[in-house]
Structure formats: C-alpha cells, structure tokens
Write an enzyme that holds these catalytic residues in place. Structure first.
Site, PDB file in Angstrom:
ATOM      1  N   GLU A  75      -7.747  -4.211 -28.854  1.00 23.29           N
ATOM      2  CA  GLU A  75      -7.982  -4.246 -30.295  1.00 23.29           C
ATOM      3  C   GLU A  75      -6.931  -5.100 -31.005  1.00 23.29           C
ATOM      4  O   GLU A  75      -7.246  -5.871 -31.917  1.00 23.29           O
ATOM      5  CB  GLU A  75      -7.967  -2.826 -30.864  1.00 23.29           C
ATOM      6  CG  GLU A  75      -9.016  -1.905 -30.255  1.00 23.29           C
ATOM      7  CD  GLU A  75      -8.502  -1.107 -29.067  1.00 23.29           C
ATOM      8  OE1 GLU A  75      -8.931   0.047 -28.902  1.00 23.29           O
ATOM      9  OE2 GLU A  75      -7.671  -1.642 -28.296  1.00 23.29           O
TER      10      GLU A  75
ATOM     11  N   CYS B 259      -3.762   1.987 -31.575  1.00 25.27           N
ATOM     12  CA  CYS B 259      -4.729   0.955 -31.947  1.00 25.27           C
ATOM     13  C   CYS B 259      -5.605   1.395 -33.113  1.00 25.27           C
ATOM     14  O   CYS B 259      -6.037   0.568 -33.920  1.00 25.27           O
ATOM     15  CB  CYS B 259      -5.607   0.599 -30.746  1.00 25.27           C
ATOM     16  SG  CYS B 259      -4.715  -0.265 -29.441  1.00 25.27           S
TER      17      CYS B 259
ATOM     18  N   SER C  78      -8.321  -7.548  16.835  1.00 26.96           N
ATOM     19  CA  SER C  78      -9.252  -7.430  15.711  1.00 26.96           C
ATOM     20  C   SER C  78      -9.214  -8.627  14.771  1.00 26.96           C
ATOM     21  O   SER C  78     -10.002  -8.671  13.818  1.00 26.96           O
ATOM     22  CB  SER C  78      -8.932  -6.162  14.903  1.00 26.96           C
ATOM     23  OG  SER C  78      -7.629  -6.240  14.342  1.00 26.96           O
TER      24      SER C  78
ATOM     25  N   TRP D 224      -9.847 -12.438  14.123  1.00 26.42           N
ATOM     26  CA  TRP D 224     -10.517 -11.852  12.962  1.00 26.42           C
ATOM     27  C   TRP D 224     -11.983 -11.635  13.293  1.00 26.42           C
ATOM     28  O   TRP D 224     -12.627 -12.515  13.866  1.00 26.42           O
ATOM     29  CB  TRP D 224     -10.393 -12.751  11.732  1.00 26.42           C
ATOM     30  CG  TRP D 224      -8.992 -12.954  11.296  1.00 26.42           C
ATOM     31  CD1 TRP D 224      -8.231 -14.047  11.489  1.00 26.42           C
ATOM     32  CD2 TRP D 224      -8.169 -12.038  10.543  1.00 26.42           C
ATOM     33  NE1 TRP D 224      -6.982 -13.890  10.936  1.00 26.42           N
ATOM     34  CE2 TRP D 224      -6.926 -12.646  10.343  1.00 26.42           C
ATOM     35  CE3 TRP D 224      -8.372 -10.754  10.049  1.00 26.42           C
ATOM     36  CZ2 TRP D 224      -5.885 -12.014   9.665  1.00 26.42           C
ATOM     37  CZ3 TRP D 224      -7.337 -10.137   9.371  1.00 26.42           C
ATOM     38  CH2 TRP D 224      -6.117 -10.761   9.175  1.00 26.42           C
TER      39      TRP D 224
ATOM     40  N   ARG E 185      -8.357  -5.688  -3.198  1.00 31.36           N
ATOM     41  CA  ARG E 185      -6.968  -5.221  -3.225  1.00 31.36           C
ATOM     42  C   ARG E 185      -6.363  -5.434  -4.614  1.00 31.36           C
ATOM     43  O   ARG E 185      -5.661  -4.567  -5.143  1.00 31.36           O
ATOM     44  CB  ARG E 185      -6.120  -6.002  -2.220  1.00 31.36           C
ATOM     45  CG  ARG E 185      -6.204  -5.601  -0.786  1.00 31.36           C
ATOM     46  CD  ARG E 185      -5.208  -6.431   0.037  1.00 31.36           C
ATOM     47  NE  ARG E 185      -5.361  -6.231   1.469  1.00 31.36           N
ATOM     48  CZ  ARG E 185      -4.686  -6.899   2.391  1.00 31.36           C
ATOM     49  NH1 ARG E 185      -3.795  -7.824   2.022  1.00 31.36           N
ATOM     50  NH2 ARG E 185      -4.876  -6.655   3.680  1.00 31.36           N
TER      51      ARG E 185
ATOM     52  N   THR F  34      -1.260   1.307  11.916  1.00 32.29           N
ATOM     53  CA  THR F  34      -1.507  -0.078  11.510  1.00 32.29           C
ATOM     54  C   THR F  34      -0.195  -0.816  11.304  1.00 32.29           C
ATOM     55  O   THR F  34      -0.060  -1.994  11.669  1.00 32.29           O
ATOM     56  CB  THR F  34      -2.357  -0.105  10.230  1.00 32.29           C
ATOM     57  OG1 THR F  34      -3.612   0.531  10.489  1.00 32.29           O
ATOM     58  CG2 THR F  34      -2.605  -1.526   9.761  1.00 32.29           C
TER      59      THR F  34
ATOM     60  N   ASP G 136       0.080  -3.936  13.673  1.00 32.84           N
ATOM     61  CA  ASP G 136      -0.209  -5.238  13.047  1.00 32.84           C
ATOM     62  C   ASP G 136       0.928  -5.778  12.190  1.00 32.84           C
ATOM     63  O   ASP G 136       0.924  -6.965  11.857  1.00 32.84           O
ATOM     64  CB  ASP G 136      -1.467  -5.131  12.174  1.00 32.84           C
ATOM     65  CG  ASP G 136      -2.704  -4.761  12.982  1.00 32.84           C
ATOM     66  OD1 ASP G 136      -2.724  -5.037  14.197  1.00 32.84           O
ATOM     67  OD2 ASP G 136      -3.647  -4.198  12.382  1.00 32.84           O
TER      68      ASP G 136
ATOM     69  N   ARG H  62      -2.986 -12.352  -1.372  1.00 33.86           N
ATOM     70  CA  ARG H  62      -2.613 -13.751  -1.166  1.00 33.86           C
ATOM     71  C   ARG H  62      -3.781 -14.712  -1.367  1.00 33.86           C
ATOM     72  O   ARG H  62      -3.576 -15.848  -1.774  1.00 33.86           O
ATOM     73  CB  ARG H  62      -2.070 -13.947   0.263  1.00 33.86           C
ATOM     74  CG  ARG H  62      -0.864 -13.105   0.586  1.00 33.86           C
ATOM     75  CD  ARG H  62      -0.340 -13.373   1.985  1.00 33.86           C
ATOM     76  NE  ARG H  62      -1.320 -13.124   3.036  1.00 33.86           N
ATOM     77  CZ  ARG H  62      -1.609 -11.920   3.517  1.00 33.86           C
ATOM     78  NH1 ARG H  62      -1.015 -10.855   3.031  1.00 33.86           N
ATOM     79  NH2 ARG H  62      -2.506 -11.776   4.476  1.00 33.86           N
TER      80      ARG H  62
ATOM     81  N   SER I 172       3.745  10.322   9.236  1.00 30.03           N
ATOM     82  CA  SER I 172       4.193  11.705   9.417  1.00 30.03           C
ATOM     83  C   SER I 172       5.605  11.797   9.992  1.00 30.03           C
ATOM     84  O   SER I 172       6.423  12.598   9.532  1.00 30.03           O
ATOM     85  CB  SER I 172       3.220  12.467  10.316  1.00 30.03           C
ATOM     86  OG  SER I 172       1.982  12.658   9.672  1.00 30.03           O
TER      87      SER I 172
END
Length: 381
Positions: A55, A90, A174, A176, A190, A202, A206, A213, A228
């Site tokens: 506004e 506002c 994996s 790609w 993302r 992961t 990886d 990006r 954990s």
C-alpha cells in the site's frame, strides 16, 4: 474457485506474485490504487522485510507521478496492517492519504491485525469490501497463512526420480536423473521458500550447498538439517556465511557433543536439541519451532528415510515431483514407509498441476484436505 471479477484485483495479484522471492517472512501483497473512473494512479508490492508494504509503495508511486489519491479506491490482496512493526500501519497511511474505498482479497490472519485494519478503515469512514481474489491470494501466501493459523510451516517435499520412481541407483549415484531445466525450476521453488530442509544422510553423502543458484533471487532461504547425532561436519558446504542454518539434533549432551556443537556454532550454525522418545529429532516440535522463527514455506529436499518419516508422521502438505523420461529399475525409492496392508492406508493426493519442464514432467500434488484450514470469504461486490 471464483475468478477475480475486477481487473484491478487481477493486476494487484500479479504484483503480489512479484514479491514471491522477496517478502519472506512477510506475506506477498500487491496494491493498485485507481480513480473512481478506473485510472491507475499508483501500484506496488511488498518489499523485503523491513521495507515498505504494498500500500505504501503504491501511495509513493502515485505521489511521485503527481496524482492525488483523495477519494480513490485501493485494491489490495490482503487486509492492510494495523500494527507497528518495522514499518507503520498501512491502514493509517491509506486513511491519511484520503482513500475512500478499499477492496481487499482476504483478512490478515496475523493476530496483530486480524480484522483490526478493516475496523480502523471503517471507523474512519472508508468503505471496505472483502473477498475478490481470495483463493488466489491464499495460494500465493499459503505458507504465511499456515504459520499464522496452524502454527506450522507449509511443508513442500521435492523429489526427482525416473519414471519408475527411482531417485538413486543402489550405489547412491543420482546426479543427474532430471535435466538442467528441471533443476533450475527446482531452484525457483527453493527461492520462494523461507527455508530448505535436508537430513544428515544427504549432507554426508552429497555435501550440498542447498542455496539458490540457477535463478536470480534477492535473498537466500535459511537451511535446516535434521541431524539426530549431530554429525554435520563444521566444513559442510551448506554452512554459508550470512545465511541462517538451524541444525536439529537429539544426541546425548556429553563432552563430545559439546565439542561438536561448539565447532558448528563457530561456523554460524544454530544447534537446537529436540529429542523425541526414541532419541530422534522430534519432527512436529521442529516444525513448530521453525514457525516461531518465521518460516512460512519449508522446502524439503531429503533422502528416502527422512522423506518416509515426514510422510509417516503426517507432516507433508504437498509434493513437488520431477519425473525424467527414463527407467532405472532397482534403486532408492522416493520415500521409505510402510509396509501397508490395505490400499486405503496410502497417502491420498490431489494433482494441482502437471507440466512439462524441458524433457521432464513436474507434478505438484497436494495431500487431500491439507489446505482446508481457512474459511474463504464470499466476494462482496
């Protein structure tokens, strides 16, 4: 779903969409100010947190163009705020400018607003109509509404697989399976999230950055790790200077734990201890904590085990799935849960959209009933 009936509302919704990567944790809001004859006098969308709301941006543009807004109509996709945060209310700005009528898509569920903006406008003699563009505004801000109403982020689980559902080969390879076009599209999802979550498996396998990006963005989402035993290496690539990193753990608080914790905190991470009865991270409590930290949309990019845990505990709101035109046979599945004994024990989904992205297919599938937490107002015309 009722389509917005007013061209200025459609225009305001388009402006709100421009705040998709920008306004978190604030809602994505657009505003169009017109004369009584429909001439656009000013328009805008909410800026980064701490910056002006839609506004105010629209009022500033009208002023810069030399337009008086006395007696004008403001079309806005969410109730004008009524509280002092990092910016002023506002609704007061609209009243002071002489706006005669406000057409808003939805009430703001924030307890600091929650109808008070409308009440203050009406008390000042401003006509207020609510409901035009409600469903579209809700979808743009589903994470914000989830955080305010359910006290938990909107959880979107992203997965990439072959047509037969394999996300990695038995040896873990994996990269790609899907195309560069699908990966760029995934980065756009993302970018709209407040935070990206992954698991320690992961991280160790990886060593991802989990930043944005492949598309331009004015801000990077926070990163969250479910870990954990607090095994995240202090030199993990996702520990990026200037970006919030929350690591949730359940490890015993001994000397070795304290040393690992201090090493991670020295790299800017925030370590949160949230154990459940099984010495794993308490995932529902983690989601509540993330909501308290201002996370609207949580984008999950994890492995089959953590994906299965989220599904098993009923914590997923929708799936973002990319399928490549290939068959890979035996390998890792999208999510490990079950075994089920009856078909009706499966997770029921509604396909929201199916689109081709490069050579791949993107499916957005929502868990049935997960979005039924807000009553939609009937448009007042």
């Amino acid at each position: 779903m009722t389509e917005p009936s007013s061209p200025p509302v459609l225009q305001a919704l388009g402006l709100a969409a421009q705040a998709l990567f920008l306004s978190n944790p604030n809602p994505r809001v657009g505003c169009v100010i017109t004369s009584g004859t429909g001439k656009v006098l000013g328009q805008g969308f909410t800026q980064q947190a701490g910056g002006p709301h839609a506004e105010v941006v629209a009022l500033q543009e009208a002023r810069a163009l030399g337009h008086s807004v006395e007696g004008a109509i403001a079309y806005v996709t969410l109730e004008p705020c009524s509280h002092h945060g990092r910016t002023g209310p506002c609704c007061d700005a609209l009243i002071a400018a002489g706006i005669a009528k406000v057409v808003a898509s939805l009430p703001d569920p924030n307890p600091l607003v929650s109808g008070q903006g409308f009440a203050r406008l009406r008390a000042a003699g401003v006509e207020v109509l609510v409901g035009d563009g409600a469903q579209e505004s809700f979808e743009l801000n589903i994470g914000f509404f989830s955080r305010m109403v359910r006290k938990t982020p909107w959880v979107r689980m992203k997965m990439a697989a072959s047509l037969d559902g394999t996300t990695a080969l038995p040896n873990g390879e994996s990269q790609w399976i899907t195309s560069s076009a699908a990966r760029a599209d995934g980065h756009a999802w993302r970018a709209r999230a407040c935070a990206v979550l992954t698991g320690i498996g992961t991280v160790l396998e990886d060593n991802p950055r989990l930043d944005v990006r492949d598309v331009a963005t004015p801000r990077q989402p926070h990163v969250v790790v479910v870990d954990s035993q607090l095994q995240t290496p202090p030199d993990a690539r996702l520990l990026i200077a200037g970006r919030a990193c929350y690591i949730y753990c359940a490890a015993p608080n001994d000397t070795a734990f304290q040393a690992r914790k201090q090493a991670l905190e020295s790299q800017g991470a925030v370590v949160v201890e949230l154990p459940n009865a099984h010495n794993k991270v308490n995932l529902p409590a983690m989601l509540a904590d993330l909501a308290a930290k201002g996370v609207n949309e949580l984008h999950v990019e994890a492995g089959t085990k953590l994906n299965g845990s989220f599904i098993r505990e009923g914590l997923v709101d929708e799936m973002l799935v990319y399928l490549a035109p290939c068959m890979l046979g035996e390998g890792l599945a999208m999510a490990h849960f079950g075994p089920l004994t009856q078909l009706d024990q499966g997770l029921s989904l509604d396909f929201k959209s199916v689109e081709k992205i490069g050579p791949d297919v993107r499916i957005l599938a929502r868990v049935k009933g997960r979005d039924n937490f807000l009553a939609m107002p009937t448009a007042e015309l």
